[in-house]
Design an enzyme around this catalytic site. Sequence first.
Site, PDB file in Angstrom:
ATOM      1  N   SER A 128     -89.217 -53.846 108.662  1.00 12.79           N
ATOM      2  CA  SER A 128     -90.416 -53.048 108.903  1.00 12.79           C
ATOM      3  C   SER A 128     -91.459 -53.261 107.815  1.00 12.79           C
ATOM      4  CB  SER A 128     -90.016 -51.559 108.924  1.00 12.79           C
ATOM      5  OG  SER A 128     -91.146 -50.749 108.819  1.00 12.79           O
ATOM      6  N   TYR A 153     -86.572 -44.058 104.797  1.00  9.80           N
ATOM      7  CA  TYR A 153     -86.466 -44.994 105.928  1.00  9.80           C
ATOM      8  C   TYR A 153     -86.849 -46.392 105.456  1.00  9.80           C
ATOM      9  CZ  TYR A 153     -88.094 -47.852 109.778  1.00  9.80           C
ATOM     10  OH  TYR A 153     -88.318 -48.908 110.620  1.00  9.80           O
ATOM     11  N   LYS A 157     -84.647 -50.178 104.742  1.00  8.59           N
ATOM     12  CA  LYS A 157     -85.039 -51.509 105.208  1.00  8.59           C
ATOM     13  C   LYS A 157     -85.070 -52.495 104.030  1.00  8.59           C
ATOM     14  CE  LYS A 157     -85.395 -50.650 109.573  1.00  8.59           C
ATOM     15  NZ  LYS A 157     -84.426 -51.235 110.536  1.00  8.59           N
ATOM     16  N   PHE A 182     -94.843 -54.188 112.454  1.00 10.40           N
ATOM     17  CA  PHE A 182     -95.856 -53.203 112.113  1.00 10.40           C
ATOM     18  C   PHE A 182     -95.671 -52.038 113.085  1.00 10.40           C
ATOM     19  CE2 PHE A 182     -98.006 -54.898 108.447  1.00 10.40           C
ATOM     20  CZ  PHE A 182     -97.198 -56.008 108.268  1.00 10.40           C
ATOM     21  N   ASN A 183     -96.684 -51.585 113.786  1.00  9.87           N
ATOM     22  CA  ASN A 183     -96.442 -50.393 114.613  1.00  9.87           C
ATOM     23  C   ASN A 183     -96.238 -50.728 116.093  1.00  9.87           C
ATOM     24  OD1 ASN A 183     -97.455 -49.324 112.055  1.00  9.87           O
ATOM     25  ND2 ASN A 183     -97.423 -47.361 113.135  1.00  9.87           N
TER      26      ASN A 183
HETATM   27  C1  WQD Z   1     -99.116 -43.554 112.881  1.00 10.54           C
HETATM   28  C2  WQD Z   1    -100.304 -42.807 112.292  1.00 10.54           C
HETATM   29  C3  WQD Z   1     -99.774 -40.718 111.240  1.00 10.54           C
HETATM   30  C4  WQD Z   1     -98.691 -38.466 114.821  1.00 10.54           C
HETATM   31  C5  WQD Z   1     -94.064 -46.163 112.307  1.00 10.54           C
HETATM   32  C6  WQD Z   1     -92.608 -45.943 112.449  1.00 10.54           C
HETATM   33  C7  WQD Z   1     -91.791 -46.818 111.564  1.00 10.54           C
HETATM   34  C8  WQD Z   1     -92.379 -48.198 111.351  1.00 10.54           C
HETATM   35  C9  WQD Z   1     -93.868 -48.181 111.109  1.00 10.54           C
HETATM   36  C10 WQD Z   1     -91.183 -49.928 112.504  1.00 10.54           C
HETATM   37  C11 WQD Z   1     -99.975 -42.193 110.934  1.00 10.54           C
HETATM   38  C12 WQD Z   1    -100.701 -40.518 112.446  1.00 10.54           C
HETATM   39  C13 WQD Z   1     -99.095 -39.512 114.003  1.00 10.54           C
HETATM   40  C14 WQD Z   1     -99.512 -37.310 114.940  1.00 10.54           C
HETATM   41  C15 WQD Z   1    -101.089 -38.288 113.440  1.00 10.54           C
HETATM   42  N1  WQD Z   1     -92.169 -49.021 112.492  1.00 10.54           N
HETATM   43  N2  WQD Z   1    -100.276 -39.421 113.322  1.00 10.54           N
HETATM   44  N3  WQD Z   1    -100.687 -37.268 114.248  1.00 10.54           N
HETATM   45  O1  WQD Z   1     -95.712 -43.459 110.496  1.00 10.54           O
HETATM   46  O2  WQD Z   1     -97.061 -45.604 110.746  1.00 10.54           O
HETATM   47  O3  WQD Z   1     -94.552 -45.543 111.159  1.00 10.54           O
HETATM   48  O4  WQD Z   1     -94.409 -47.497 112.246  1.00 10.54           O
HETATM   49  O5  WQD Z   1     -90.284 -50.030 111.767  1.00 10.54           O
HETATM   50  O6  WQD Z   1     -90.567 -46.960 112.241  1.00 10.54           O
HETATM   51  O7  WQD Z   1     -92.347 -44.604 112.120  1.00 10.54           O
HETATM   52  O8  WQD Z   1     -96.206 -44.465 112.777  1.00 10.54           O
HETATM   53  O9  WQD Z   1     -96.854 -43.488 114.929  1.00 10.54           O
HETATM   54  O10 WQD Z   1     -95.641 -42.013 113.239  1.00 10.54           O
HETATM   55  O11 WQD Z   1     -97.997 -42.674 112.812  1.00 10.54           O
HETATM   56  O12 WQD Z   1    -102.155 -38.218 112.797  1.00 10.54           O
HETATM   57  O13 WQD Z   1     -99.203 -36.301 115.671  1.00 10.54           O
HETATM   58  O14 WQD Z   1    -100.632 -41.736 113.170  1.00 10.54           O
HETATM   59  O15 WQD Z   1    -100.176 -39.878 110.157  1.00 10.54           O
HETATM   60  O16 WQD Z   1    -101.122 -42.321 110.098  1.00 10.54           O
HETATM   61  P1  WQD Z   1     -95.952 -44.731 111.210  1.00 10.54           P
HETATM   62  P2  WQD Z   1     -96.616 -43.097 113.514  1.00 10.54           P
END
Ligand code: WQD
Length: 341
Positions: A128, A153, A157, A182-183
Amino acid sequence: MSTKKKVVVTGGLGYIGSHTVVELMQQGLEVVIIDNLCNSSVHILSQIEEIVGEKPVFYQIDLVDISAVREVFEKEDVDSVIHFAAHLLVNESVVDPLKYYRNNLVSLINLLEVMNEFSVEKLLFSSSCTVYGDTKQVPVTEETPVFKASSPYGTTKIMGEQIIEDVVNSSSTLKSVLLRYFNPVGAHSSGKIGELSIGKPSHLFPIISQAIESESVFKVFGKDYQTPDGTPVRDYIHVQDLASAHVAALQHMEKSSCSIDAFNIGTGNGFSVLEIIREFENISKKKLHVTFEERREGDVEKIWADSNKAKEKLNWTPRFSLEEMVRSCLVWENYRSSKEW
Ligand code: WQD
């Protein structure tokens, strides 16, 4: 030439795992899924069958039980392993780190031990971008320092990559590719599989999609970051692009003499939370009710990939647009909410 052509996919009924299983089977590979169903549903098996036309072999076991893992390798003629199975929520890992260290590391160690016992020599590891922590060097390349992650987490990794590197270096035959996602977002173009987070959704795309449908408030976690609109920036990549990167990485491992290598799997484009919200509103033609809250523990400010190494060495290029990511998410969420999983 090895007669073994079966790919074990751990976490193969999960979000990225199921999309990768479909891609592998469509490329003619035989798949054996290991999944403990902690974050997926056995119904995904028949969904995969509807897309591909046949049902993959499935073992419902937990990788922390090494004897159960060994039984699978005794029964199946395994050529390679793709290891997805892990807990993956950044903010949950901050609250319960031991759950993450035990599950994510013991599972990996068991898998490596059993692979060694059965002379299985190829491992694709689901890593990740969180290994880069809250780096200020964006876009990140594979040479960007991997140091203290921003959550337990992410630390599992980093530790996972280090464990694999040490085991590869102690072996004369084991090869491994580390894919730093990434995401991952969106859903399969068939509309039959997607992100099936058991319980409350935890990632941005399904949360927005469900908030639009239910006309409930969406909370933005932080608007005081050093980004153009103050909200965090991420590199969102369609899950089918991620799946095709795994097939490309497996083919690369067949040919490459390199024993271990890491690749960033992202699009190279960063979008802020507010930009994603706007995309959802444009495509759904519905307004989202938004409030601005405190920052979320474990979140980084901004991160997106330089994925040129994957494009050049894996001959892989992401194909899906942000519109297709959002549209496929909306279609899947509508389908998901209509079924009993
Ligand atoms: C994205 C953005 C939140 C929910 C994920 C996975 C992790 C890794 C990387 C693969 C952030 C914002 C979210 C909400 C918000 N992937 N948000 N309100 O945290 O970048 O990490 O991708 O390994 O496994 O967890 O992804 O989708 O949780 O959040 O403002 O109700 O959206 O603060 O900036 P994240 P996410």
